[in-house]
Design a protein around this motif. Structure first.
Motif, PDB file in Angstrom:
ATOM      1  N   UNK A   1       0.773  -1.276   0.008  1.00 18.75           N
ATOM      2  CA  UNK A   1       0.149   0.019  -0.069  1.00 18.75           C
ATOM      3  C   UNK A   1       0.846   1.442   0.059  1.00 18.75           C
ATOM      4  N   UNK A   2       2.042   1.316   0.468  1.00 15.81           N
ATOM      5  CA  UNK A   2       2.875   2.466   0.640  1.00 15.81           C
ATOM      6  C   UNK A   2       3.784   2.823  -0.973  1.00 15.81           C
ATOM      7  N   UNK A   3       3.357   1.900  -2.170  1.00 15.83           N
ATOM      8  CA  UNK A   3       4.121   2.105  -3.234  1.00 15.83           C
ATOM      9  C   UNK A   3       2.693   2.536  -4.168  1.00 15.83           C
ATOM     10  N   UNK A   4       2.322   3.816  -4.245  1.00 14.78           N
ATOM     11  CA  UNK A   4       1.167   4.351  -4.897  1.00 14.78           C
ATOM     12  C   UNK A   4       1.938   5.025  -6.322  1.00 14.78           C
ATOM     13  N   UNK A   5       1.261   4.946  -7.255  1.00 11.99           N
ATOM     14  CA  UNK A   5       1.575   5.226  -8.513  1.00 11.99           C
ATOM     15  C   UNK A   5       0.379   5.997  -9.082  1.00 11.99           C
ATOM     16  N   UNK A   6       0.736   6.757 -10.004  1.00 12.87           N
ATOM     17  CA  UNK A   6      -0.424   7.429 -10.718  1.00 12.87           C
ATOM     18  C   UNK A   6      -0.722   6.901 -12.101  1.00 12.87           C
ATOM     19  N   UNK A   7      -1.902   6.747 -12.472  1.00 13.15           N
ATOM     20  CA  UNK A   7      -2.252   6.285 -13.877  1.00 13.15           C
ATOM     21  C   UNK A   7      -3.028   7.237 -14.490  1.00 13.15           C
ATOM     22  N   UNK A   8      -2.419   7.794 -15.922  1.00  9.11           N
ATOM     23  CA  UNK A   8      -3.217   8.476 -16.784  1.00  9.11           C
ATOM     24  C   UNK A   8      -3.587   7.895 -17.905  1.00  9.11           C
ATOM     25  N   UNK A   9      -5.011   7.902 -18.223  1.00  7.71           N
ATOM     26  CA  UNK A   9      -5.563   7.390 -19.586  1.00  7.71           C
ATOM     27  C   UNK A   9      -5.953   8.618 -20.427  1.00  7.71           C
TER      28      UNK A   9
END
Length: 116
Positions: free
Chosen positions: A62-70
């Motif tokens: 849970x500490x490894x958060x990324x951001x996805x953009x579509x």
């Protein structure tokens, strides 16, 4: 539920979404090796038929958060999808996500072809 997950997905277990800014989602699937994988996050941007931005974190990290953009762009025969996910904690994690998303996109393409 019909296409999500990497190539080795055996079954999509859950796909819950609240697609609005601040809304949450939860996805889960099992793979051929019998393991279950769950990810969740929140929507940051929602522009229907144009752009979707959301966080991504695995339940077991849970500490490894990324951001996805579509980003969706109309084309003569359909829609072009641009996909970006960042950051990753290391190259191995990036490569693992590349493998998973490539498989998911292949599964999506087969699903859309079968639906046509």
């Amino acid at each position: 539920m019909r296409w999500f997950g990497p190539a080795e997905t055996r079954q999509v277990l859950v796909a819950e979404t609240d697609v609005r800014v601040g809304g949450a989602y939860l996805v889960g699937f099992s793979t051929e090796d019998g393991k279950e994988h769950h990810a969740s996050g929140h929507y940051r941007e929602v522009e229907p038929q144009r752009r979707l931005v959301f966080t991504w974190a695995w339940r077991d990290a849970p500490g490894e958060v990324s951001l996805i953009t579509l980003e969706f762009t109309p084309t003569g025969g359909g829609t072009e999808l641009a996909f970006l996910q960042t950051p990753f904690v290391d190259q191995a994690t990036r490569d693992s996500h590349d493998h998973g998303w490539s498989g998911a996109m292949d599964r999506l393409a087969r699903h859309l072809a079968d639906a046509a």
